[in-house]
Design a protein around this motif. Structure first.
Motif, PDB file in Angstrom:
ATOM      1  N   CYS A  34       0.038   3.113   3.695  1.00  0.00           N
ATOM      2  CA  CYS A  34       0.184   2.842   5.055  1.00  0.00           C
ATOM      3  C   CYS A  34       1.496   1.690   4.785  1.00  0.00           C
ATOM      4  CB  CYS A  34      -0.842   2.075   5.694  1.00  0.00           C
ATOM      5  SG  CYS A  34      -1.174   0.449   5.024  1.00  0.00           S
ATOM      6  N   CYS A  52       0.961  -1.206  -0.130  1.00  0.00           N
ATOM      7  CA  CYS A  52      -0.018   0.091  -0.019  1.00  0.00           C
ATOM      8  C   CYS A  52       0.896   1.548   0.109  1.00  0.00           C
ATOM      9  CB  CYS A  52      -1.070  -0.032   1.287  1.00  0.00           C
ATOM     10  SG  CYS A  52      -1.928   1.565   1.324  1.00  0.00           S
ATOM     11  N   CYS A  82      -7.665  -0.124   0.201  1.00  0.00           N
ATOM     12  CA  CYS A  82      -6.602  -0.918   1.282  1.00  0.00           C
ATOM     13  C   CYS A  82      -7.539  -1.310   2.442  1.00  0.00           C
ATOM     14  CB  CYS A  82      -5.629  -0.015   1.638  1.00  0.00           C
ATOM     15  SG  CYS A  82      -4.388  -0.706   2.783  1.00  0.00           S
ATOM     16  N   HIS A 102      -7.251   3.501   1.940  1.00  0.00           N
ATOM     17  CA  HIS A 102      -6.369   4.276   0.746  1.00  0.00           C
ATOM     18  C   HIS A 102      -7.143   3.760  -0.790  1.00  0.00           C
ATOM     19  CE1 HIS A 102      -3.582   5.822  -2.054  1.00  0.00           C
ATOM     20  NE2 HIS A 102      -3.249   4.584  -2.548  1.00  0.00           N
ATOM     21  N   CYS A 128      -6.016   0.907   5.632  1.00  0.00           N
ATOM     22  CA  CYS A 128      -5.961   2.290   5.673  1.00  0.00           C
ATOM     23  C   CYS A 128      -7.091   3.078   5.006  1.00  0.00           C
ATOM     24  CB  CYS A 128      -4.727   2.879   5.814  1.00  0.00           C
ATOM     25  SG  CYS A 128      -4.116   3.053   3.972  1.00  0.00           S
TER      26      CYS A 128
END
Ligand SMILES: [Zn+2]
Length: 320
Positions: free
Chosen positions: A69, A66, A85, A90, A88
């Motif tokens: 993170c 990722c 993700c 994302h 996190c």
């Protein structure tokens, strides 16, 4: 031989147990044996390494790191989570086909006006010829240019979707993207089906110079006609949406919404910093910053995008 190894091992176990070097006869025996047999504990029987393909384990492409993170994610988990993700939140970039699959019912749609090809009007060459860049992008993406026009249904409502493809020369807008989007708008006017444009673009395509800049005006004029026809248009801005695309149709929606954390702007942050000679604030040009400053109507997570669009179109068509 076996006996020697056994003695050697016994000595070192004793060493560990006592936590200090053995003394007297033990130590002498040990050193004598090591001196007599200066060999490794384990010995390869033959010098050859077995490199046959059957024993290889292929792990490449199974894991993704990722960008936000820095955690390692199993690719399958990521795909099941719509390329968001799981650790996190994302939002990874997705391509135009994945976008259509996300928005349109049952991944069923008809593609239209997908056979337009750039004529390279300036016969442009930078580090390499524009024509060869085009050919490479076409073979890599299987598309003729950086957009897909599709006719399908979103929660049973007919819609027209134009999804931009960032991996095609940075999703840049040349004559073909401009013309394709204009035709999508005209389809919307003709069929009264609401229009959704999903932007993912670095801006106007430099290799087509003024021809690409003309697309800003052409699309804007077509959107004005769409407005007169009272057909709703929702602009979805994804990471990244910059340059001439932000300066034209991406910000002209009846509703302008973005995915979380998307880079959205006109000029890049470095150019702005150098021009105004000031440090830019944290999170500048990200969706949340733009929402806070009144440039967007909403920031919508990918999982909620389809229900959000459905509710918005319900509201807009009822009002019309
Ligand atoms: Zn993450």
């Amino acid at each position: 031989m076996t006996r020697v190894c056994w003695r050697k091992r016994a000595s070192s176990i004793e060493w560990l147990e006592r936590d200090r070097p053995p003394s007297g006869a033990d130590e002498q025996t040990f050193l004598l044996l090591v001196g007599m047999f200066p060999m490794a504990w384990f010995k390869r029987q033959s010098g050859d390494v077995d490199a046959s393909g059957a024993k290889k384990v292929r792990t490449e492409g199974l894991w993704v790191k990722c960008d936000n993170c820095r955690q390692i994610i199993w690719k399958k988990d990521l795909e099941e989570n719509l390329n968001v993700c799981p650790k996190c939140d994302h939002h990874f970039r997705i391509d135009a086909r994945a976008r259509l699959a996300l928005l349109l019912d049952g991944n069923q749609y008809q593609i239209f006006d997908c056979n337009l090809v750039s004529t390279d009007p300036l016969e442009f060459v930078d580090l390499k010829a524009y024509s060869s860049r085009l050919a490479q992008a076409q073979s890599e993406t299987g598309l003729s240019d950086a957009v897909i026009n599709a006719r399908g249904k979103l929660n049973e409502r007919p819609v027209i979707v134009s999804a931009m493809e960032y991996s095609f020369i940075g999703g840049s807008m040349g004559a073909v993207v401009g013309e394709s989007i204009t035709r999508a708008i005209e389809q919307s006017i003709a069929t009264k089906a609401p229009l959704i444009i999903v932007s993912a673009s670095g801006g106007a395509r430099m290799m087509e110079g003024v021809v690409s800049l003309m697309q800003l005006a052409k699309i804007s004029a077509a959107l004005a006609r769409l407005d007169e026809a009272r057909v709703p248009y929702v602009s979805v801005l994804t990471d990244p949406t910059t340059g001439g695309v932000t300066a034209s149709f991406a910000m002209l929606g009846d509703l302008n919404i973005a995915e979380p954390g998307a880079l959205i702007g006109f000029a890049g942050p470095r150019v702005i910093e150098q021009t105004i000679r000031q440090k830019l604030p944290q999170g500048f040009q990200r969706s949340e910053f733009l929402l806070e400053h009144g440039m967007l109507d909403a920031v919508v997570p990918r999982r909620q995008l389809k229900p959000y669009l459905s509710r918005a179109l319900d509201f807009m068509t009822r009002a019309a």
